[in-house]
Design a protein around this motif. Structure first.
Motif, PDB file in Angstrom:
ATOM      1  N   ARG A 101       0.734  -1.134   0.190  1.00 36.07           N
ATOM      2  CA  ARG A 101       0.074   0.108   0.203  1.00 36.07           C
ATOM      3  C   ARG A 101       0.900   1.202   0.152  1.00 36.07           C
ATOM      4  O   ARG A 101       0.219   2.218  -0.386  1.00 36.07           O
ATOM      5  CB  ARG A 101      -0.866  -0.096   1.059  1.00 36.07           C
ATOM      6  CG  ARG A 101      -1.895  -0.949   1.155  1.00 36.07           C
ATOM      7  CD  ARG A 101      -3.147  -1.010   2.207  1.00 36.07           C
ATOM      8  NE  ARG A 101      -4.009  -2.132   2.176  1.00 36.07           N
ATOM      9  CZ  ARG A 101      -4.588  -2.304   3.257  1.00 36.07           C
ATOM     10  NH1 ARG A 101      -4.754  -1.654   4.214  1.00 36.07           N
ATOM     11  NH2 ARG A 101      -5.817  -3.200   2.661  1.00 36.07           N
ATOM     12  N   ALA A 102       2.020   1.454   0.534  1.00 30.55           N
ATOM     13  CA  ALA A 102       2.757   2.228   0.700  1.00 30.55           C
ATOM     14  C   ALA A 102       4.107   2.655  -0.419  1.00 30.55           C
ATOM     15  O   ALA A 102       4.217   3.494  -1.179  1.00 30.55           O
ATOM     16  CB  ALA A 102       3.343   2.921   2.149  1.00 30.55           C
ATOM     17  N   THR A 103       4.765   1.093  -0.493  1.00 30.37           N
ATOM     18  CA  THR A 103       5.822   1.319  -1.310  1.00 30.37           C
ATOM     19  C   THR A 103       5.581   1.139  -2.603  1.00 30.37           C
ATOM     20  O   THR A 103       6.358   1.737  -3.677  1.00 30.37           O
ATOM     21  CB  THR A 103       6.946   0.206  -0.691  1.00 30.37           C
ATOM     22  OG1 THR A 103       6.989   0.425   0.781  1.00 30.37           O
ATOM     23  CG2 THR A 103       8.152   0.187  -1.503  1.00 30.37           C
ATOM     24  N   VAL A 104       4.819   0.101  -3.155  1.00 27.87           N
ATOM     25  CA  VAL A 104       4.549  -0.215  -4.556  1.00 27.87           C
ATOM     26  C   VAL A 104       3.957   0.869  -5.313  1.00 27.87           C
ATOM     27  O   VAL A 104       4.466   1.253  -6.414  1.00 27.87           O
ATOM     28  CB  VAL A 104       3.474  -1.536  -4.624  1.00 27.87           C
ATOM     29  CG1 VAL A 104       3.147  -1.772  -5.847  1.00 27.87           C
ATOM     30  CG2 VAL A 104       4.422  -2.850  -4.046  1.00 27.87           C
ATOM     31  N   PRO A 105       3.058   1.746  -4.555  1.00 26.24           N
ATOM     32  CA  PRO A 105       2.664   2.880  -5.555  1.00 26.24           C
ATOM     33  C   PRO A 105       3.830   3.815  -5.826  1.00 26.24           C
ATOM     34  O   PRO A 105       3.773   4.566  -6.791  1.00 26.24           O
ATOM     35  CB  PRO A 105       1.323   3.509  -4.822  1.00 26.24           C
ATOM     36  CG  PRO A 105       1.054   2.570  -3.942  1.00 26.24           C
ATOM     37  CD  PRO A 105       2.132   1.515  -3.642  1.00 26.24           C
ATOM     38  N   LEU A 106       4.681   4.074  -4.921  1.00 26.77           N
ATOM     39  CA  LEU A 106       6.004   4.784  -5.123  1.00 26.77           C
ATOM     40  C   LEU A 106       6.902   4.389  -6.252  1.00 26.77           C
ATOM     41  O   LEU A 106       7.629   5.144  -6.867  1.00 26.77           O
ATOM     42  CB  LEU A 106       6.547   5.148  -3.863  1.00 26.77           C
ATOM     43  CG  LEU A 106       5.412   5.948  -2.620  1.00 26.77           C
ATOM     44  CD1 LEU A 106       6.375   6.102  -1.398  1.00 26.77           C
ATOM     45  CD2 LEU A 106       5.449   7.532  -3.341  1.00 26.77           C
ATOM     46  N   ILE A 107       6.926   3.068  -6.245  1.00 25.33           N
ATOM     47  CA  ILE A 107       8.221   2.477  -7.176  1.00 25.33           C
ATOM     48  C   ILE A 107       7.602   2.071  -8.466  1.00 25.33           C
ATOM     49  O   ILE A 107       8.070   1.515  -9.402  1.00 25.33           O
ATOM     50  CB  ILE A 107       8.920   1.498  -6.483  1.00 25.33           C
ATOM     51  CG1 ILE A 107       8.022   0.144  -6.049  1.00 25.33           C
ATOM     52  CG2 ILE A 107       9.337   1.755  -5.298  1.00 25.33           C
ATOM     53  CD1 ILE A 107       8.526  -1.104  -5.661  1.00 25.33           C
ATOM     54  N   TRP A 108       5.943   2.156  -8.378  1.00 26.35           N
ATOM     55  CA  TRP A 108       5.455   1.869  -9.813  1.00 26.35           C
ATOM     56  C   TRP A 108       5.948   2.494 -11.110  1.00 26.35           C
ATOM     57  O   TRP A 108       6.062   1.570 -11.935  1.00 26.35           O
ATOM     58  CB  TRP A 108       3.975   2.297  -9.548  1.00 26.35           C
ATOM     59  CG  TRP A 108       3.030   1.678 -11.055  1.00 26.35           C
ATOM     60  CD1 TRP A 108       2.505   2.486 -11.770  1.00 26.35           C
ATOM     61  CD2 TRP A 108       2.806   0.255 -11.118  1.00 26.35           C
ATOM     62  NE1 TRP A 108       1.799   1.661 -12.753  1.00 26.35           N
ATOM     63  CE2 TRP A 108       2.101   0.204 -12.218  1.00 26.35           C
ATOM     64  CE3 TRP A 108       3.200  -0.691 -10.452  1.00 26.35           C
ATOM     65  CZ2 TRP A 108       1.678  -1.114 -13.012  1.00 26.35           C
ATOM     66  CZ3 TRP A 108       2.707  -2.282 -11.152  1.00 26.35           C
ATOM     67  CH2 TRP A 108       2.044  -2.161 -12.183  1.00 26.35           C
ATOM     68  N   PRO A 109       6.483   3.637 -10.973  1.00 25.01           N
ATOM     69  CA  PRO A 109       6.997   4.034 -12.197  1.00 25.01           C
ATOM     70  C   PRO A 109       8.398   3.344 -12.563  1.00 25.01           C
ATOM     71  O   PRO A 109       8.585   2.950 -13.857  1.00 25.01           O
ATOM     72  CB  PRO A 109       7.426   5.683 -11.975  1.00 25.01           C
ATOM     73  CG  PRO A 109       6.424   5.987 -10.777  1.00 25.01           C
ATOM     74  CD  PRO A 109       6.077   4.792 -10.020  1.00 25.01           C
TER      75      PRO A 109
END
Length: 191
Positions: A101-109
């Motif tokens: 929920r916190a890390t994956v959206p930030l590393i999605w690019p």
């Protein structure tokens, strides 16, 4: 998917037994000539009596591209502030949920960039595919190469034009999406 997990293991797992061997094997295709990689994979498939075809090409291209994805995602994970994930765990998330929920959206690019890089490298690869493909299965680069040797046909020109058009459309869409995202972030920023 495997490159993402390898990047997470290398950046988050700390020092574990076999880390040097794991990272060496992961990054070896970056510096190894494709001819050596293709020949090594061919010898592996012959040694285990695997019938060369679609799945051997998939394994070969996964081996080739996984390291590029791992490099891109690992660099993003190193630049990421871990306190965001820790805050999610403080608010009641399990470590897996906090990561999702916190890390994956930030590393999605970075994941998307790794996927696009892997796709482009896989689409471009002729050498490894020629070693690992078998009778009855072929890849687009092998097909184009075999057709061009006999003379350029209109079908080859059409395929290349479609690929160039698709890449152009993807670049324009990605550029517009980045510009829109930046505009929304600038508008949402407090003054």
């Amino acid at each position: 998917c495997l490159g993402d997990r390898a990047a997470v293991a290398l950046s988050r797992a700390g020092h574990f037994r076999g880390r040097t061997l794991f990272s060496g094997m992961l990054y070896a295709p970056l510096v190894m000539p494709e001819v050596i990689t293709g020949l090594s994979l061919l010898l592996l498939f012959v040694a285990i009596s695997a019938e060369r075809g679609f799945w051997t090409v998939v394994v070969a291209h996964t081996t080739l591209t996984m390291c590029f994805v791992a490099v891109v995602v690992q660099s993003r994970l190193h630049a990421l502030d871990r306190s965001i994930e820790e805050a999610a765990m403080d608010l009641g998330c399990s470590p897996v949920a906090a990561f999702l929920r916190a890390t994956v959206p930030l590393i999605w690019p970075a994941i998307a960039a790794g996927w696009m890089l892997a796709f482009a490298l896989s689409l471009d690869d002729l050498v490894i595919a020629s070693f690992t493909t078998g009778p009855g299965s072929t890849t687009l680069p092998i097909r184009i190469y075999s057709e061009v040797r006999l003379g350029v046909k209109p079908e080859i020109n059409a395929i290349c034009t479609l690929i160039i058009a698709a890449v152009t459309v993807l670049i324009v869409v990605a550029s517009l999406a980045a510009k829109l995202s930046k505009t929304q972030a600038d508008n949402a920023a407090p003054m």
